[in-house]
Design an enzyme around this catalytic site. Sequence first.
Site, PDB file in Angstrom:
ATOM      1  N   ARG A  55      -2.441  -5.032  -7.859  1.00  0.00           N
ATOM      2  CA  ARG A  55      -2.420  -4.679  -6.423  1.00  0.00           C
ATOM      3  C   ARG A  55      -3.737  -3.993  -6.035  1.00  0.00           C
ATOM      4  O   ARG A  55      -4.295  -4.243  -4.982  1.00  0.00           O
ATOM      5  CB  ARG A  55      -1.268  -3.718  -6.097  1.00  0.00           C
ATOM      6  N   HIS A 105       3.407   7.791   0.783  1.00  0.00           N
ATOM      7  CA  HIS A 105       3.873   7.141  -0.443  1.00  0.00           C
ATOM      8  C   HIS A 105       2.752   6.979  -1.466  1.00  0.00           C
ATOM      9  O   HIS A 105       2.870   6.170  -2.393  1.00  0.00           O
ATOM     10  CB  HIS A 105       4.501   5.776  -0.122  1.00  0.00           C
ATOM     11  N   CYS A 113      -2.073  12.401 -12.940  1.00  0.00           N
ATOM     12  CA  CYS A 113      -1.908  12.775 -14.357  1.00  0.00           C
ATOM     13  C   CYS A 113      -0.468  13.211 -14.592  1.00  0.00           C
ATOM     14  O   CYS A 113       0.039  14.092 -13.892  1.00  0.00           O
ATOM     15  CB  CYS A 113      -2.877  13.886 -14.727  1.00  0.00           C
ATOM     16  N   ASN A 197       7.222  -4.126  16.187  1.00  0.00           N
ATOM     17  CA  ASN A 197       7.592  -4.773  14.933  1.00  0.00           C
ATOM     18  C   ASN A 197       7.869  -6.255  15.175  1.00  0.00           C
ATOM     19  O   ASN A 197       8.218  -6.662  16.283  1.00  0.00           O
ATOM     20  CB  ASN A 197       8.847  -4.109  14.345  1.00  0.00           C
ATOM     21  N   LEU A 198       7.717  -7.029  14.111  1.00  0.00           N
ATOM     22  CA  LEU A 198       7.939  -8.467  14.229  1.00  0.00           C
ATOM     23  C   LEU A 198       9.366  -8.760  14.702  1.00  0.00           C
ATOM     24  O   LEU A 198       9.593  -9.595  15.565  1.00  0.00           O
ATOM     25  CB  LEU A 198       7.686  -9.120  12.864  1.00  0.00           C
ATOM     26  N   ALA A 215       1.799  -7.413  14.727  1.00  0.00           N
ATOM     27  CA  ALA A 215       1.075  -6.147  14.906  1.00  0.00           C
ATOM     28  C   ALA A 215      -0.346  -6.390  15.389  1.00  0.00           C
ATOM     29  O   ALA A 215      -0.863  -5.647  16.229  1.00  0.00           O
ATOM     30  CB  ALA A 215       1.059  -5.368  13.583  1.00  0.00           C
TER      31      ALA A 215
HETATM   32  P1  OAD Z   1       9.216  -3.672   4.616  1.00  0.00           P
HETATM   33  O1  OAD Z   1       8.771  -4.865   3.866  1.00  0.00           O
HETATM   34  O2  OAD Z   1      10.547  -3.082   4.322  1.00  0.00           O
HETATM   35  O3  OAD Z   1       9.208  -4.002   6.177  1.00  0.00           O
HETATM   36  C1  OAD Z   1       8.124  -4.616   6.797  1.00  0.00           C
HETATM   37  C2  OAD Z   1       8.450  -4.779   8.267  1.00  0.00           C
HETATM   38  O4  OAD Z   1       7.315  -5.324   8.910  1.00  0.00           O
HETATM   39  C3  OAD Z   1       9.626  -5.722   8.551  1.00  0.00           C
HETATM   40  O5  OAD Z   1      10.499  -5.111   9.500  1.00  0.00           O
HETATM   41  C4  OAD Z   1       8.971  -6.957   9.149  1.00  0.00           C
HETATM   42  O6  OAD Z   1       9.766  -7.574  10.165  1.00  0.00           O
HETATM   43  C5  OAD Z   1       7.719  -6.368   9.773  1.00  0.00           C
HETATM   44  N1  OAD Z   1       6.570  -7.296   9.821  1.00  0.00           N
HETATM   45  C6  OAD Z   1       6.236  -8.279   8.977  1.00  0.00           C
HETATM   46  N2  OAD Z   1       5.097  -8.876   9.357  1.00  0.00           N
HETATM   47  C7  OAD Z   1       4.698  -8.254  10.504  1.00  0.00           C
HETATM   48  C8  OAD Z   1       3.594  -8.414  11.391  1.00  0.00           C
HETATM   49  N3  OAD Z   1       2.635  -9.320  11.190  1.00  0.00           N
HETATM   50  N4  OAD Z   1       3.523  -7.592  12.475  1.00  0.00           N
HETATM   51  C9  OAD Z   1       4.486  -6.644  12.708  1.00  0.00           C
HETATM   52  N5  OAD Z   1       5.541  -6.460  11.900  1.00  0.00           N
HETATM   53  C10 OAD Z   1       5.650  -7.248  10.803  1.00  0.00           C
HETATM   54  O7  OAD Z   1       8.057  -2.574   4.468  1.00  0.00           O
HETATM   55  P2  OAD Z   1       8.118  -1.009   4.762  1.00  0.00           P
HETATM   56  O8  OAD Z   1       9.012  -0.707   5.896  1.00  0.00           O
HETATM   57  O9  OAD Z   1       6.727  -0.539   4.815  1.00  0.00           O
HETATM   58  O10 OAD Z   1       8.018   2.375  -0.624  1.00  0.00           O
HETATM   59  O11 OAD Z   1       8.777  -0.460   3.425  1.00  0.00           O
HETATM   60  C11 OAD Z   1       8.977   0.913   3.301  1.00  0.00           C
HETATM   61  C12 OAD Z   1       8.817   1.320   1.861  1.00  0.00           C
HETATM   62  O12 OAD Z   1       9.688   0.556   1.039  1.00  0.00           O
HETATM   63  C13 OAD Z   1       7.467   1.071   1.264  1.00  0.00           C
HETATM   64  O13 OAD Z   1       6.511   2.075   1.576  1.00  0.00           O
HETATM   65  C14 OAD Z   1       7.736   1.043  -0.182  1.00  0.00           C
HETATM   66  C15 OAD Z   1       8.978   0.174  -0.180  1.00  0.00           C
HETATM   67  O14 OAD Z   1       9.798   0.302  -1.231  1.00  0.00           O
HETATM   68  C16 OAD Z   1       7.662   2.755  -1.839  1.00  0.00           C
HETATM   69  O15 OAD Z   1       7.070   2.028  -2.615  1.00  0.00           O
HETATM   70  C17 OAD Z   1       8.054   4.162  -2.165  1.00  0.00           C
END
Ligand code: OAD
Length: 232
Positions: A55, A105, A113, A197-198, A215
Amino acid sequence: MRVVVLTGAGISAESGVPTFRDADGLWEGHQVEEVATPEGYDLQPTMVQRFYDDRRAALAHVQPNPAHLALARLEQVLGDDFLVVTQNIDDLHERGGSTRVLHMHGELLSALCRGCRQRMRWEQDLVDFPPCPRCGVAELRPDVVWFGEVPYEMDRIAFALERCDLFVSIGTSGAVYPAAGFVQAATTYGARTLELNLLPSEGASHFAESRQGLAGTLVPQWVAQLLGEGPS
Ligand code: OAD
């Protein structure tokens, strides 16, 4: 006007960084428990290090998109009255020009460490388990907040939410707490709330307003609207 923006994986999707929950709940083909929990790391440390090394290396092949750039432009106008709180571990906000960013996060470009708990900027691989440059002995792990661990910067985030006039959530599914609860906290403290959001997120009903779309389109439109540059 004080503005707090919460971002999630959706804001980086158009840059080519995969989201989490749009692919069957798998993260790049892995169960979240395998690669995003302390227990998963203890079971398969080499696999987890390699996962985050990949990543980290992939960051070199992605660029900020118009959504990141628009937030940086808004920061230039609002200065200290603007804050980005991101759940993302990429560095696209910073490369887009934002300087007031809290990575709740953690960050791919940081190592933690396991012994002295020091955090340090880290751009190389960790798969060979290099010793900590500070204490010299213990093991460095990705500086990423895994499930069951406490997110970073919660005091500063709470302070900003209490004082903000507008809270905007961008590209996050609203599935992971505490970030998913920020909209209710901001509302309680009197802020107006907006979701970009999408699709409507799991928490969409908690927002005063919700706009659906990419976005890369919605964020520049919203910033232009906020700056009085034309209709959204
Ligand atoms: P998610 O993958 O859960 O959600 C992504 C969101 O972005 C979804 O609601 C999609 O509909 C939206 N989306 C996708 N493409 C888009 C675009 N081009 N424009 C606008 N919106 C779009 O990701 P997060 O909510 O960030 O935590 O996930 C939260 C946390 O869960 C992460 O930080 C991570 C994960 O486990 C840790 O690793 C601790």
